[in-house]
Write a protein that holds these residues in place. Structure first.
Motif, short mmCIF file in Angstrom:
data_model
loop_
_atom_site.label_atom_id
_atom_site.label_comp_id
_atom_site.label_asym_id
_atom_site.label_seq_id
_atom_site.Cartn_x
_atom_site.Cartn_y
_atom_site.Cartn_z
N THR A 70 -8.81 -3.99 10.76
CA THR A 70 -8.16 -2.75 10.32
C THR A 70 -9.17 -1.62 10.22
OG1 THR A 70 -8.47 -3.10 7.93
CG2 THR A 70 -6.46 -4.04 8.95
N ALA A 71 -8.64 -0.40 10.21
CA ALA A 71 -9.43 0.80 9.98
C ALA A 71 -8.64 1.71 9.05
CB ALA A 71 -9.74 1.51 11.30
N ASN A 72 -9.28 2.79 8.61
CA ASN A 72 -8.68 3.64 7.59
C ASN A 72 -8.58 5.11 7.95
OD1 ASN A 72 -10.43 1.41 6.06
ND2 ASN A 72 -8.61 1.84 4.86
N ALA A 73 -8.57 5.45 9.24
CA ALA A 73 -8.59 6.87 9.60
C ALA A 73 -7.69 7.19 10.78
CB ALA A 73 -10.02 7.29 9.95
N VAL A 74 -7.22 8.44 10.79
CA VAL A 74 -6.44 8.96 11.91
C VAL A 74 -6.86 10.39 12.20
CG1 VAL A 74 -4.40 7.53 11.54
CG2 VAL A 74 -4.55 9.74 10.42
N ASP A 75 -6.72 10.78 13.46
CA ASP A 75 -6.85 12.17 13.87
C ASP A 75 -5.48 12.59 14.40
OD1 ASP A 75 -9.54 12.06 13.25
OD2 ASP A 75 -10.19 11.82 15.32
N ILE A 76 -4.90 13.61 13.78
CA ILE A 76 -3.54 14.06 14.08
C ILE A 76 -3.61 15.37 14.86
CG2 ILE A 76 -1.31 14.74 13.11
CD1 ILE A 76 -2.27 13.19 10.52
N GLN A 77 -2.98 15.41 16.02
CA GLN A 77 -2.96 16.64 16.82
C GLN A 77 -2.37 17.79 16.02
OE1 GLN A 77 -0.95 16.44 20.61
NE2 GLN A 77 -2.10 14.63 21.24
N ASP A 109 -8.50 10.23 6.18
CA ASP A 109 -8.80 8.82 5.92
C ASP A 109 -8.81 8.55 4.43
OD1 ASP A 109 -11.68 8.20 4.88
OD2 ASP A 109 -12.09 9.62 6.48
N ASP A 110 -8.70 7.27 4.11
CA ASP A 110 -8.75 6.82 2.72
C ASP A 110 -9.68 5.63 2.60
OD1 ASP A 110 -7.18 4.92 3.99
OD2 ASP A 110 -5.50 5.09 2.62
N ASP A 111 -10.79 5.67 3.34
CA ASP A 111 -11.75 4.58 3.32
C ASP A 111 -12.36 4.47 1.91
OD1 ASP A 111 -14.13 2.97 3.58
OD2 ASP A 111 -14.04 3.32 5.74
N PRO A 112 -12.18 3.33 1.24
CA PRO A 112 -12.68 3.19 -0.13
C PRO A 112 -14.21 3.13 -0.21
CG PRO A 112 -11.79 1.10 0.64
CD PRO A 112 -11.49 2.13 1.70
N ASN A 113 -14.88 2.96 0.92
CA ASN A 113 -16.34 2.85 0.93
C ASN A 113 -17.04 4.17 1.21
OD1 ASN A 113 -16.32 -0.02 0.50
ND2 ASN A 113 -15.58 -0.18 2.60
N LEU A 114 -16.28 5.24 1.36
CA LEU A 114 -16.85 6.55 1.65
C LEU A 114 -16.52 7.53 0.52
CD1 LEU A 114 -15.93 6.73 5.45
CD2 LEU A 114 -18.19 6.29 4.46
N PRO A 115 -17.32 8.58 0.35
CA PRO A 115 -17.05 9.54 -0.72
C PRO A 115 -15.64 10.12 -0.60
CG PRO A 115 -19.17 10.00 0.33
CD PRO A 115 -18.50 8.94 1.16
N SER A 116 -15.00 10.30 -1.75
CA SER A 116 -13.64 10.85 -1.72
C SER A 116 -13.62 12.25 -2.31
CB SER A 116 -12.67 9.94 -2.48
OG SER A 116 -12.97 9.92 -3.86
N GLU A 117 -12.44 12.86 -2.23
CA GLU A 117 -12.20 14.23 -2.67
C GLU A 117 -13.13 15.19 -1.94
OE1 GLU A 117 -12.07 14.36 -6.96
OE2 GLU A 117 -10.32 13.05 -6.99
N VAL A 118 -13.10 15.06 -0.59
CA VAL A 118 -13.90 15.94 0.28
C VAL A 118 -13.03 16.48 1.40
CG1 VAL A 118 -16.11 14.84 -0.22
CG2 VAL A 118 -14.73 13.99 1.67
N ILE A 119 -13.29 17.73 1.76
CA ILE A 119 -12.67 18.36 2.93
C ILE A 119 -13.79 19.04 3.69
CG2 ILE A 119 -11.13 20.19 3.76
CD1 ILE A 119 -9.28 19.65 1.45
N TRP A 120 -13.81 18.84 5.00
CA TRP A 120 -14.80 19.50 5.84
C TRP A 120 -14.09 20.17 7.00
CZ3 TRP A 120 -14.15 14.29 5.38
CH2 TRP A 120 -13.79 13.58 6.53
N HIS A 121 -14.79 21.07 7.67
CA HIS A 121 -14.20 21.76 8.82
C HIS A 121 -15.25 21.97 9.90
CE1 HIS A 121 -16.09 25.64 7.87
NE2 HIS A 121 -15.93 25.26 6.61
N ASP A 122 -14.74 22.18 11.09
CA ASP A 122 -15.61 22.40 12.25
C ASP A 122 -15.33 23.76 12.82
OD1 ASP A 122 -17.48 21.71 14.24
OD2 ASP A 122 -15.84 21.19 15.59
#
Length: 122
Positions: A70-77, A109-122
């Protein structure tokens, strides 16, 4: 919620067909889709190590398929600002706490092993 908007093929790695979204991630994604009321087209969900490297993914990407397949992320168009707003609002309301905003897609994503409550942009 028993209905799923996302087939196993949509969830699997684009290069090898392996993997699926974790149960919690899929539940959260389905809820976000229901809240949004618009289709979510996935550019990417699960990635094998090779595919992650090929697309320039980070070493600890939430897209990477774990030992349990399993994985915990998606990229939505996302093609315009109105859709971007609707998708973003629904992802936050559904409980996603890791969001990346890009020109043509939104990462969630909601990966429990990564920092949460973050938003980034490109």
């Amino acid at each position: 919620m028993s209905k799923t908007y996302f087939s196993e093929k949509e969830q699997a790695c684009n290069c090898c067909g392996q993997g699926k979204l974790s149960g919690d991630t899929l539940i959260r994604l389905n809820f976000a889709r229901l809240l949004a009321g618009i289709p979510f087209v996935l550019n990417c969900a699960c990635r094998c190590k090779k595919h992650n490297a090929d697309v320039g993914g980070v070493e600890k990407s939430a897209h990477l398929i774990k030992a349990d397949n399993t994985a915990n992320a998606v990229d939505i168009q996302c093609s315009n600002s109105s859709a971007r707003f609707i998708i973003l609002r629904s992802l936050l309301d559904a409980g996603f706490k890791r969001i990346g905003i890009y020109k043509t897609f939104i990462h969630a994503d909601d990966d429990p092993n990564l920092p949460s409550e973050v938003i980034w942009h490109d």
